[in-house]
Motif scaffolding. Structure first.
Motif, PDB file in Angstrom:
ATOM      1  N   HIS A  67     -14.838 -10.201 -29.826  1.00  0.00           N
ATOM      2  CA  HIS A  67     -14.549 -10.385 -28.485  1.00  0.00           C
ATOM      3  C   HIS A  67     -15.374  -9.227 -27.680  1.00  0.00           C
ATOM      4  O   HIS A  67     -15.287  -8.009 -27.800  1.00  0.00           O
ATOM      5  CB  HIS A  67     -13.247 -10.051 -28.151  1.00  0.00           C
ATOM      6  CG  HIS A  67     -12.133 -11.344 -29.022  1.00  0.00           C
ATOM      7  ND1 HIS A  67     -12.127 -12.548 -28.231  1.00  0.00           N
ATOM      8  CD2 HIS A  67     -11.488 -10.848 -29.886  1.00  0.00           C
ATOM      9  CE1 HIS A  67     -11.193 -12.871 -29.360  1.00  0.00           C
ATOM     10  NE2 HIS A  67     -10.767 -11.964 -30.286  1.00  0.00           N
ATOM     11  N   LEU A  68     -16.371  -9.892 -26.763  1.00  0.00           N
ATOM     12  CA  LEU A  68     -17.627  -9.178 -26.275  1.00  0.00           C
ATOM     13  C   LEU A  68     -17.452  -9.467 -24.764  1.00  0.00           C
ATOM     14  O   LEU A  68     -17.544 -10.389 -24.438  1.00  0.00           O
ATOM     15  CB  LEU A  68     -18.928  -9.245 -27.102  1.00  0.00           C
ATOM     16  CG  LEU A  68     -20.042  -8.776 -26.260  1.00  0.00           C
ATOM     17  CD1 LEU A  68     -20.205  -7.327 -26.349  1.00  0.00           C
ATOM     18  CD2 LEU A  68     -21.284  -9.720 -26.767  1.00  0.00           C
ATOM     19  N   SER A  69     -17.615  -8.219 -24.036  1.00  0.00           N
ATOM     20  CA  SER A  69     -17.819  -8.965 -22.688  1.00  0.00           C
ATOM     21  C   SER A  69     -18.922  -7.335 -21.818  1.00  0.00           C
ATOM     22  O   SER A  69     -18.715  -6.159 -22.591  1.00  0.00           O
ATOM     23  CB  SER A  69     -16.519  -8.563 -21.540  1.00  0.00           C
ATOM     24  OG  SER A  69     -16.777  -8.620 -20.362  1.00  0.00           O
ATOM     25  N   VAL A  70     -19.622  -7.891 -21.125  1.00  0.00           N
ATOM     26  CA  VAL A  70     -20.529  -6.612 -20.872  1.00  0.00           C
ATOM     27  C   VAL A  70     -20.519  -6.736 -19.197  1.00  0.00           C
ATOM     28  O   VAL A  70     -20.396  -7.874 -18.799  1.00  0.00           O
ATOM     29  CB  VAL A  70     -22.209  -7.271 -20.911  1.00  0.00           C
ATOM     30  CG1 VAL A  70     -22.918  -6.122 -20.082  1.00  0.00           C
ATOM     31  CG2 VAL A  70     -22.102  -6.986 -22.321  1.00  0.00           C
ATOM     32  N   VAL A  71     -20.318  -5.790 -18.426  1.00  0.00           N
ATOM     33  CA  VAL A  71     -20.156  -5.467 -17.020  1.00  0.00           C
ATOM     34  C   VAL A  71     -21.265  -4.679 -16.484  1.00  0.00           C
ATOM     35  O   VAL A  71     -21.368  -3.459 -17.163  1.00  0.00           O
ATOM     36  CB  VAL A  71     -18.620  -5.036 -16.624  1.00  0.00           C
ATOM     37  CG1 VAL A  71     -18.688  -4.437 -14.917  1.00  0.00           C
ATOM     38  CG2 VAL A  71     -17.622  -6.034 -16.963  1.00  0.00           C
ATOM     39  N   ARG A  72     -22.057  -5.274 -15.841  1.00  0.00           N
ATOM     40  CA  ARG A  72     -23.237  -4.505 -15.034  1.00  0.00           C
ATOM     41  C   ARG A  72     -22.952  -3.898 -13.813  1.00  0.00           C
ATOM     42  O   ARG A  72     -22.298  -5.030 -12.776  1.00  0.00           O
ATOM     43  CB  ARG A  72     -24.610  -5.114 -15.229  1.00  0.00           C
ATOM     44  CG  ARG A  72     -24.934  -5.370 -16.736  1.00  0.00           C
ATOM     45  CD  ARG A  72     -26.236  -6.259 -16.562  1.00  0.00           C
ATOM     46  NE  ARG A  72     -27.143  -5.766 -15.796  1.00  0.00           N
ATOM     47  CZ  ARG A  72     -28.255  -5.150 -16.203  1.00  0.00           C
ATOM     48  NH1 ARG A  72     -28.567  -5.126 -17.562  1.00  0.00           N
ATOM     49  NH2 ARG A  72     -29.169  -4.683 -15.274  1.00  0.00           N
ATOM     50  N   LEU A  83     -28.014  -1.070 -12.916  1.00  0.00           N
ATOM     51  CA  LEU A  83     -28.626  -0.323 -14.373  1.00  0.00           C
ATOM     52  C   LEU A  83     -27.542   0.162 -15.115  1.00  0.00           C
ATOM     53  O   LEU A  83     -27.704   0.394 -16.123  1.00  0.00           O
ATOM     54  CB  LEU A  83     -29.678   0.599 -14.087  1.00  0.00           C
ATOM     55  CG  LEU A  83     -31.065   0.124 -13.296  1.00  0.00           C
ATOM     56  CD1 LEU A  83     -31.992   1.057 -12.650  1.00  0.00           C
ATOM     57  CD2 LEU A  83     -31.684  -0.965 -14.170  1.00  0.00           C
ATOM     58  N   SER A  84     -26.469   0.484 -14.710  1.00  0.00           N
ATOM     59  CA  SER A  84     -25.054   1.065 -15.422  1.00  0.00           C
ATOM     60  C   SER A  84     -24.419  -0.127 -15.832  1.00  0.00           C
ATOM     61  O   SER A  84     -24.486  -1.361 -15.409  1.00  0.00           O
ATOM     62  CB  SER A  84     -24.320   1.802 -14.403  1.00  0.00           C
ATOM     63  OG  SER A  84     -24.990   2.976 -14.094  1.00  0.00           O
ATOM     64  N   TRP A  85     -23.840   0.141 -16.989  1.00  0.00           N
ATOM     65  CA  TRP A  85     -23.127  -1.087 -17.928  1.00  0.00           C
ATOM     66  C   TRP A  85     -22.011  -0.403 -18.698  1.00  0.00           C
ATOM     67  O   TRP A  85     -22.016   0.534 -19.173  1.00  0.00           O
ATOM     68  CB  TRP A  85     -24.191  -1.880 -18.615  1.00  0.00           C
ATOM     69  CG  TRP A  85     -24.865  -1.107 -19.550  1.00  0.00           C
ATOM     70  CD1 TRP A  85     -26.146  -0.642 -19.447  1.00  0.00           C
ATOM     71  CD2 TRP A  85     -24.675  -0.626 -20.894  1.00  0.00           C
ATOM     72  NE1 TRP A  85     -26.690  -0.046 -20.570  1.00  0.00           N
ATOM     73  CE2 TRP A  85     -25.761   0.176 -21.389  1.00  0.00           C
ATOM     74  CE3 TRP A  85     -23.291  -0.826 -21.509  1.00  0.00           C
ATOM     75  CZ2 TRP A  85     -25.589   0.629 -22.606  1.00  0.00           C
ATOM     76  CZ3 TRP A  85     -23.345  -0.102 -22.797  1.00  0.00           C
ATOM     77  CH2 TRP A  85     -24.571   0.469 -23.261  1.00  0.00           C
ATOM     78  N   GLN A 129     -12.275  -1.160 -17.450  1.00  0.00           N
ATOM     79  CA  GLN A 129     -11.031  -2.035 -17.698  1.00  0.00           C
ATOM     80  C   GLN A 129     -11.327  -3.435 -17.264  1.00  0.00           C
ATOM     81  O   GLN A 129     -10.948  -4.238 -18.006  1.00  0.00           O
ATOM     82  CB  GLN A 129      -9.953  -1.619 -16.560  1.00  0.00           C
ATOM     83  CG  GLN A 129      -9.354  -0.270 -17.025  1.00  0.00           C
ATOM     84  CD  GLN A 129      -8.608   0.332 -15.719  1.00  0.00           C
ATOM     85  OE1 GLN A 129      -8.236  -0.267 -14.642  1.00  0.00           O
ATOM     86  NE2 GLN A 129      -7.711   1.390 -16.034  1.00  0.00           N
ATOM     87  N   GLU A 130     -12.354  -3.620 -16.575  1.00  0.00           N
ATOM     88  CA  GLU A 130     -12.904  -5.077 -16.365  1.00  0.00           C
ATOM     89  C   GLU A 130     -13.600  -5.796 -17.529  1.00  0.00           C
ATOM     90  O   GLU A 130     -13.330  -6.882 -17.785  1.00  0.00           O
ATOM     91  CB  GLU A 130     -13.773  -5.162 -15.036  1.00  0.00           C
ATOM     92  CG  GLU A 130     -14.494  -6.576 -14.872  1.00  0.00           C
ATOM     93  CD  GLU A 130     -15.319  -6.405 -13.633  1.00  0.00           C
ATOM     94  OE1 GLU A 130     -16.185  -7.559 -13.497  1.00  0.00           O
ATOM     95  OE2 GLU A 130     -15.495  -5.303 -13.108  1.00  0.00           O
ATOM     96  N   ALA A 131     -14.279  -4.955 -18.446  1.00  0.00           N
ATOM     97  CA  ALA A 131     -14.845  -5.262 -19.477  1.00  0.00           C
ATOM     98  C   ALA A 131     -13.671  -5.785 -20.689  1.00  0.00           C
ATOM     99  O   ALA A 131     -14.138  -6.632 -21.324  1.00  0.00           O
ATOM    100  CB  ALA A 131     -15.809  -4.222 -20.041  1.00  0.00           C
ATOM    101  N   ILE A 132     -12.892  -4.952 -20.790  1.00  0.00           N
ATOM    102  CA  ILE A 132     -11.740  -5.053 -21.661  1.00  0.00           C
ATOM    103  C   ILE A 132     -10.894  -6.646 -21.100  1.00  0.00           C
ATOM    104  O   ILE A 132     -10.772  -7.285 -22.197  1.00  0.00           O
ATOM    105  CB  ILE A 132     -10.825  -3.997 -21.750  1.00  0.00           C
ATOM    106  CG1 ILE A 132     -11.634  -2.794 -22.389  1.00  0.00           C
ATOM    107  CG2 ILE A 132      -9.274  -4.342 -22.546  1.00  0.00           C
ATOM    108  CD1 ILE A 132     -10.553  -1.532 -22.425  1.00  0.00           C
ATOM    109  N   SER A 133     -10.854  -6.468 -19.964  1.00  0.00           N
ATOM    110  CA  SER A 133     -10.114  -7.675 -19.499  1.00  0.00           C
ATOM    111  C   SER A 133     -10.860  -8.987 -19.712  1.00  0.00           C
ATOM    112  O   SER A 133     -10.211 -10.173 -20.145  1.00  0.00           O
ATOM    113  CB  SER A 133      -9.853  -7.811 -18.137  1.00  0.00           C
ATOM    114  OG  SER A 133      -8.883  -6.511 -17.846  1.00  0.00           O
TER     115      SER A 133
END
Length: 138
Positions: A67-72, A83-85, A129-133
């Motif tokens: 389960h993978l999620s990336v938030v930039r 540029l932060s993630w 938290q957004e990435a985990i959700s």
């Protein structure tokens, strides 16, 4: 002679129809008997083996970080380009890691935080938290 030939053909057709009916009933009873018992008896051994392998693979893959999620995002107001993630890498139970890279003008910092049961003991940023959700299956 034509009438006797017609009678013979009619009798043959009748006999053939009765034989077909008997065969159909026999096949139907055999199929019903097979279906009434345990389904695994009717399944070939190689199919049973494949079912066991699939079950074992499901157990093994539950521990995989799948389960993978990336938030930039922009960590600072004066910076642009997202540029932060933060990236969440989690298994089926919600265990894994959140990696975060904060990009500034003169440096970049990277953080790693453990995750268990879809949460962390460490304080999480809103982006983490957004990435985990987002990684959590719905």
């Amino acid at each position: 002679m034509n009438e006797s030939l017609l009678v013979v053909v009619s009798l043959c057709s009748l006999v053939l129809a009765v034989v077909a009916l008997v065969v159909a009933l026999t096949v139907s009873r055999r199929t019903a008997k097979r279906g009434a018992g345990d389904d695994t008896d009717a399944v070939p051994a190689d199919v049973q083996g494949l079912r066991q392998e699939v079950s074992a693979l499901r157990v093994e893959v539950s521990d995989a970080l799948r389960h993978l999620s990336v938030v930039r995002y922009d960590a600072f107001g004066d910076m642009g380009g997202h540029l932060s993630w933060s990236v969440a890498l989690l298994d089926d139970a919600g265990s894994g890691i959140v990696l975060t890279s904060i990009h500034g003008r003169s440096e970049a910092r990277t953080y790693a935080k453990n995750v268990a049961n879809w949460t962390s003991d460490a304080v999480l940023s809103p982006e983490e938290q957004e990435a985990i959700s987002a990684a959590r299956p719905r």
